[in-house]
Structures are given as structure tokens and as C-alpha cells.
Write an enzyme that holds these catalytic residues in place. Sequence first.
Site, PDB file in Angstrom:
ATOM      1  N   HIS A  20     -14.084 -21.320  34.240  1.00  0.00           N
ATOM      2  CA  HIS A  20     -13.868 -21.084  35.665  1.00  0.00           C
ATOM      3  C   HIS A  20     -14.810 -21.950  36.505  1.00  0.00           C
ATOM      4  CE1 HIS A  20     -14.071 -18.209  39.304  1.00  0.00           C
ATOM      5  NE2 HIS A  20     -13.045 -19.043  39.438  1.00  0.00           N
ATOM      6  N   ASP A  28      -5.934 -42.539  39.308  1.00  0.00           N
ATOM      7  CA  ASP A  28      -5.158 -43.763  39.199  1.00  0.00           C
ATOM      8  C   ASP A  28      -5.927 -44.720  38.288  1.00  0.00           C
ATOM      9  OD1 ASP A  28      -7.203 -44.991  40.770  1.00  0.00           O
ATOM     10  OD2 ASP A  28      -6.038 -44.803  42.607  1.00  0.00           O
ATOM     11  N   HIS A  97     -12.287 -40.920  50.533  1.00  0.00           N
ATOM     12  CA  HIS A  97     -12.255 -41.473  49.180  1.00  0.00           C
ATOM     13  C   HIS A  97     -13.679 -41.660  48.647  1.00  0.00           C
ATOM     14  CE1 HIS A  97     -10.718 -43.541  45.715  1.00  0.00           C
ATOM     15  NE2 HIS A  97     -11.382 -44.642  46.010  1.00  0.00           N
ATOM     16  N   TYR A 119      -5.563 -44.531  45.904  1.00  0.00           N
ATOM     17  CA  TYR A 119      -6.026 -43.184  46.264  1.00  0.00           C
ATOM     18  C   TYR A 119      -5.289 -42.062  45.539  1.00  0.00           C
ATOM     19  CZ  TYR A 119      -7.787 -46.078  50.066  1.00  0.00           C
ATOM     20  OH  TYR A 119      -8.378 -47.079  50.798  1.00  0.00           O
ATOM     21  N   ASN A 121      -5.627 -39.847  43.263  1.00  0.00           N
ATOM     22  CA  ASN A 121      -6.640 -39.155  42.467  1.00  0.00           C
ATOM     23  C   ASN A 121      -6.707 -37.712  42.944  1.00  0.00           C
ATOM     24  OD1 ASN A 121      -7.857 -41.729  41.285  1.00  0.00           O
ATOM     25  ND2 ASN A 121      -8.152 -42.079  43.475  1.00  0.00           N
TER      26      ASN A 121
END
Length: 130
Positions: A20, A28, A97, A119, A121
Site C-alpha cells: 500500500h 514512454d 513534467h 509526456y 508517463n
Amino acid sequence: MKKQGVLNSELSKIIAELGHGQSLVISDYGLPVPKGVRMVDLAIRENVPSFIDVLTVILSELAVEKAVIADELRQSGHEIYDTIVEKVGHAIALVSHEELKKITESVSVIVRTGEWTPYANIVLYAGVVF
């Protein structure tokens, strides 16, 4: 022999071992991997496997409490953003980012895809099933 879900034995084991609050990144092809962070490289060639394919299969096995993506992906208007919202459906935080790259320094693993969309991701934080 496993016949569905995550067939990559290393990745399947990693998902099973996440506790948890621990995190996994689906990236990418271009996301830098910080030193000391484990990487599972699934990339074969440009866009294979795709980010969405890998996300879909991982979500079939991982309980997700929250997710983080780069606001640049949302701003790009790329369909990957809409698909993430549809598939994850809840608790998606938007960061720059640059901030996302800082977050990757403390994740359990980065799963690199062949995705060539900038981007693309996501940081997935493990939830609980009870």
C-alpha cells in the site's frame, strides 16, 4: 503457466510485491531512469508495446489508490490523456513534467514501454483491495 494478465514474470512478481502506497511508473521510451531505481524494459521498437496496452494490463492486476501524470500531456490534447482518465477514473493529480521526473527518484520500479508520445508517463500508487 499463466494465461492472462501480466505475462512478463518479472513485472508480475513486482506487482504482487507492491505494498500500500508504493509506486510504479509506466513510462514512454524517453523518460530518464534515475540511478538506483529498478527498470523493467518492455520496449521492442517504436510504439511497441504502447503505453495504453501496458497501462491496461497493469490496471487489471494492480489496485490503484491514486495516479500522477504530467500536465503537459493534458495540454497536448493527445488521446492518451483521455484514455488515462477513462481507465484510472479517480484521484489523478497533475504536476509539471519536471516534478514528475523528481517523483520517479523514489518509486519502486519504472516500466519502460516503446511509446513515442511525449509526456506519456504515469505514476501509479498501490491501493488496498479491502
